[in-house]
Design a protein around this motif. Structure first.
Motif, PDB file in Angstrom:
ATOM      1  N   LEU A  94      17.825 -24.150  -3.621  1.00  0.00           N
ATOM      2  CA  LEU A  94      17.810 -23.007  -2.704  1.00  0.00           C
ATOM      3  C   LEU A  94      16.412 -22.834  -2.137  1.00  0.00           C
ATOM      4  N   VAL A  95      16.338 -22.602  -0.812  1.00  0.00           N
ATOM      5  CA  VAL A  95      15.073 -22.252  -0.181  1.00  0.00           C
ATOM      6  C   VAL A  95      15.171 -20.878   0.460  1.00  0.00           C
ATOM      7  N   THR A  96      14.082 -20.135   0.361  1.00  0.00           N
ATOM      8  CA  THR A  96      13.895 -18.884   1.082  1.00  0.00           C
ATOM      9  C   THR A  96      12.588 -19.019   1.853  1.00  0.00           C
ATOM     10  N   GLY A  97      12.157 -17.943   2.529  1.00  0.00           N
ATOM     11  CA  GLY A  97      10.940 -18.005   3.311  1.00  0.00           C
ATOM     12  C   GLY A  97      10.014 -16.845   3.007  1.00  0.00           C
ATOM     13  N   PHE A  98       8.706 -17.061   3.191  1.00  0.00           N
ATOM     14  CA  PHE A  98       7.745 -15.967   3.080  1.00  0.00           C
ATOM     15  C   PHE A  98       6.671 -16.149   4.139  1.00  0.00           C
ATOM     16  N   TYR A  99       5.936 -15.089   4.419  1.00  0.00           N
ATOM     17  CA  TYR A  99       4.951 -15.122   5.499  1.00  0.00           C
ATOM     18  C   TYR A  99       3.808 -14.179   5.176  1.00  0.00           C
ATOM     19  N   GLU A 100       2.805 -14.143   6.044  1.00  0.00           N
ATOM     20  CA  GLU A 100       1.670 -13.236   5.905  1.00  0.00           C
ATOM     21  C   GLU A 100       1.803 -12.118   6.936  1.00  0.00           C
ATOM     22  N   PRO A 101       2.142 -10.894   6.495  1.00  0.00           N
ATOM     23  CA  PRO A 101       2.266  -9.787   7.452  1.00  0.00           C
ATOM     24  C   PRO A 101       0.913  -9.408   8.065  1.00  0.00           C
ATOM     25  N   VAL A 102       0.972  -8.831   9.238  1.00  0.00           N
ATOM     26  CA  VAL A 102      -0.189  -8.229   9.890  1.00  0.00           C
ATOM     27  C   VAL A 102       0.138  -6.753  10.077  1.00  0.00           C
ATOM     28  N   VAL A 103      -0.653  -5.873   9.457  1.00  0.00           N
ATOM     29  CA  VAL A 103      -0.311  -4.448   9.389  1.00  0.00           C
ATOM     30  C   VAL A 103      -1.563  -3.615   9.676  1.00  0.00           C
ATOM     31  N   ASP A 104      -1.393  -2.503  10.396  1.00  0.00           N
ATOM     32  CA  ASP A 104      -2.483  -1.543  10.597  1.00  0.00           C
ATOM     33  C   ASP A 104      -2.792  -0.836   9.282  1.00  0.00           C
ATOM     34  N   ALA A 105      -4.077  -0.554   9.039  1.00  0.00           N
ATOM     35  CA  ALA A 105      -4.481   0.097   7.794  1.00  0.00           C
ATOM     36  C   ALA A 105      -5.766   0.875   8.012  1.00  0.00           C
ATOM     37  N   SER A 106      -6.071   1.740   7.050  1.00  0.00           N
ATOM     38  CA  SER A 106      -7.277   2.556   7.105  1.00  0.00           C
ATOM     39  C   SER A 106      -8.097   2.342   5.828  1.00  0.00           C
ATOM     40  N   PRO A 107      -9.428   2.344   5.937  1.00  0.00           N
ATOM     41  CA  PRO A 107     -10.246   2.216   4.725  1.00  0.00           C
ATOM     42  C   PRO A 107     -10.252   3.480   3.870  1.00  0.00           C
ATOM     43  N   VAL A 108      -9.802   4.588   4.442  1.00  0.00           N
ATOM     44  CA  VAL A 108      -9.745   5.860   3.710  1.00  0.00           C
ATOM     45  C   VAL A 108      -8.373   6.496   3.925  1.00  0.00           C
ATOM     46  N   ARG A 109      -8.004   7.364   3.016  1.00  0.00           N
ATOM     47  CA  ARG A 109      -6.735   8.070   3.161  1.00  0.00           C
ATOM     48  C   ARG A 109      -6.857   9.094   4.280  1.00  0.00           C
ATOM     49  N   THR A 110      -5.837   9.146   5.127  1.00  0.00           N
ATOM     50  CA  THR A 110      -5.785  10.119   6.218  1.00  0.00           C
ATOM     51  C   THR A 110      -4.393  10.741   6.227  1.00  0.00           C
ATOM     52  N   GLU A 111      -4.197  11.641   7.167  1.00  0.00           N
ATOM     53  CA  GLU A 111      -2.881  12.272   7.273  1.00  0.00           C
ATOM     54  C   GLU A 111      -1.801  11.242   7.581  1.00  0.00           C
ATOM     55  N   ARG A 112      -2.164  10.192   8.340  1.00  0.00           N
ATOM     56  CA  ARG A 112      -1.194   9.161   8.683  1.00  0.00           C
ATOM     57  C   ARG A 112      -1.126   8.067   7.621  1.00  0.00           C
ATOM     58  N   PHE A 113      -2.276   7.639   7.117  1.00  0.00           N
ATOM     59  CA  PHE A 113      -2.329   6.511   6.191  1.00  0.00           C
ATOM     60  C   PHE A 113      -2.399   7.043   4.761  1.00  0.00           C
ATOM     61  N   THR A 114      -1.295   6.982   4.044  1.00  0.00           N
ATOM     62  CA  THR A 114      -1.180   7.626   2.732  1.00  0.00           C
ATOM     63  C   THR A 114      -0.740   6.690   1.604  1.00  0.00           C
ATOM     64  N   VAL A 115      -0.434   5.440   1.938  1.00  0.00           N
ATOM     65  CA  VAL A 115       0.122   4.510   0.939  1.00  0.00           C
ATOM     66  C   VAL A 115      -0.938   3.477   0.583  1.00  0.00           C
ATOM     67  N   PRO A 116      -1.425   3.465  -0.674  1.00  0.00           N
ATOM     68  CA  PRO A 116      -2.531   2.569  -1.006  1.00  0.00           C
ATOM     69  C   PRO A 116      -2.079   1.161  -1.385  1.00  0.00           C
ATOM     70  N   LEU A 343       9.441 -21.220   1.441  1.00  0.00           N
ATOM     71  CA  LEU A 343       8.739 -21.912   2.516  1.00  0.00           C
ATOM     72  C   LEU A 343       7.807 -20.958   3.246  1.00  0.00           C
ATOM     73  N   PHE A 344       6.534 -21.325   3.369  1.00  0.00           N
ATOM     74  CA  PHE A 344       5.591 -20.480   4.100  1.00  0.00           C
ATOM     75  C   PHE A 344       5.764 -20.705   5.593  1.00  0.00           C
ATOM     76  N   THR A 345       6.060 -19.622   6.327  1.00  0.00           N
ATOM     77  CA  THR A 345       6.389 -19.745   7.746  1.00  0.00           C
ATOM     78  C   THR A 345       5.225 -19.412   8.669  1.00  0.00           C
ATOM     79  N   GLY A 346       4.152 -18.784   8.152  1.00  0.00           N
ATOM     80  CA  GLY A 346       3.020 -18.473   8.997  1.00  0.00           C
ATOM     81  C   GLY A 346       2.608 -17.016   8.918  1.00  0.00           C
ATOM     82  N   THR A 347       1.912 -16.544   9.943  1.00  0.00           N
ATOM     83  CA  THR A 347       1.322 -15.207   9.982  1.00  0.00           C
ATOM     84  C   THR A 347       1.881 -14.404  11.151  1.00  0.00           C
TER      85      THR A 347
END
Length: 378
Positions: A94-116, A343-347
């Motif tokens: 069996l093969v599955t796939g994985f990748y490298e997500p690209v996600v917006d983030a903050s260096p500090v906690r803010t009202e919008r960015f709350t998940v560490p 299988l690594f599919t990319g970024t």
């Protein structure tokens, strides 16, 4: 260490589509491992593919530079013998796939960015035969240090419900903060990410450790709850379900007790992975190559092993049956079994669209160093 009887010797003529593959792309991935092992050898897997048997192939890979597919193909045929390896059930793998997500983030906690995203806590310790307490689940490879000895670490639900307050808060473990809990969870699943920080930096994170419990995928949980049929489970369908049922996200995610801790890649690692086409530095300590790096069961297989994977029903990569030479350069808690690959599919999003739908039967052919195959010769 003797070679497992799970391997069945074949010839390269037995490999469907072998002569049509781009062996040069696979060679480039193999060569990265060839240079890495100069600093630190890989551990031999339990199926008997001894790391030391790669010495000649690695030395040659460091000194030759094939200029076309024909020369690269000749390299692999000169140093290896293909051997089919079936799943433990005797059927296809069996093969599955994985990748490298690209996600917006903050260096500090803010009202919008709350998940560490958290780095490895100081009280998280490796567990092995030498320090495993009597009665502790033998699966656990990590635990929590206490004055009375190691115990099972906090699981995902405990960490997100308050273990941060009990022992993890105020320790400076937060690498970055995300806006969405589901995005954070899928970074945990993928084991790495590129974070576009609000201060203008690009931060790359990769796996550092885990709480230790078994991984349970949300797709499996949702299928067992009759929310999504097992045949319809993809990353995309799971994300769509979460979007439609935001009030049940914690309920489902906390059933997966495993929690991942990360580290920001170092400057030297960043330089090694400076090619934007390459993925993160993974378990084999080399940048992953899209479409050529595969995650395998590390307990069974040896990193650096080439695998020719024949998945005729998989066409997500280039709209034709998947038949490619891949290099074992990563692992994962959900990748268990001798004929199991991720299988690594990319970024980025496009790679995620491919990875999210890969779940196909496939035949696995390990390329075994010739010195391990009696009578193989040169």
């Amino acid at each position: 260490m003797s070679l497992s009887q799970a391997f069945r010797e074949k010839s390269f003529d037995d490999l469907p589509g072998w002569d049509k593959d781009d062996h040069l792309a696979a060679f480039a991935a193999f060569r990265r491992s060839a240079f890495h092992v100069l600093a630190k050898p890989y551990r031999s897997g339990g199926l008997g593919v001894d790391f030391n048997a790669f010495t000649e192939a690695y030395a040659a890979a460091r000194t030759v530079s094939p200029t076309d597919r024909r020369e690269a193909r000749a390299f692999f045929e000169r140093h290896f013998i293909p051997a089919h390896i079936a799943a433990e059930s005797g059927g296809a793998g069996l093969v599955t796939g994985f990748y490298e997500p690209v996600v917006d983030a903050s260096p500090v906690r803010t009202e919008r960015f709350t998940v560490p995203l958290l780095s490895r806590p100081a009280d998280l310790v490796d567990i092995g035969d030498g320090n495993r307490p009597v009665g502790m689940d033998p699966y656990l490879a990590f635990g929590r240090a206490t004055p009375d000895g190691p115990v099972e670490y906090f699981d995902r639900g405990e960490i997100e419900r308050g273990a941060l307050v009990k022992g993890l808060a105020g320790k400076g473990l937060e690498i970055a903060w995300l806006a969405d809990k589901v995005d954070a969870f899928f970074i945990h699943v993928q084991g790495s990410a590129r974070l576009t920080m609000t201060d203008g930096r690009l931060c790359r994170v990769t796996y550092a450790a885990k709480s230790g419990q078994r991984f349970t995928g949300p797709g499996k949980i949702l299928s067992e709850l009759d929310e999504i049929s097992l045949e319809a489970v993809t990353m995309q369908s799971v994300r769509a379900w979460f979007k439609a049922h935001p009030q049940r996200i914690d309920e489902i995610l906390w059933r997966n007790r495993s929690y991942i801790f990360f580290r920001e890649i170092s400057a030297s690692e960043a330089a090694a992975a400076d090619d934007p086409e390459l993925g993160p530095i993974a378990a084999a300590k080399v940048p992953l190559t899209p479409g050529r790096s595969v995650a395998v069961d590390r307990l069974l297989h040896t990193f650096g092993t080439p695998f020719y994977i024949d998945g005729p029903s998989l066409a997500a990569f280039d709209n034709k049956p998947f038949r490619r030479l891949m290099i074992a350069q990563d692992t994962g808690s959900a990748i268990t079994g001798q004929a199991r690959g991720d299988l690594f599919t990319g970024t980025g999003d496009a790679a995620g669209e491919i990875a999210g739908v890969v779940r196909n039967p496939a035949d696995f052919y390990a390329l075994i160093p010739r010195r391990l195959v009696p009578g193989a010769g040169r």
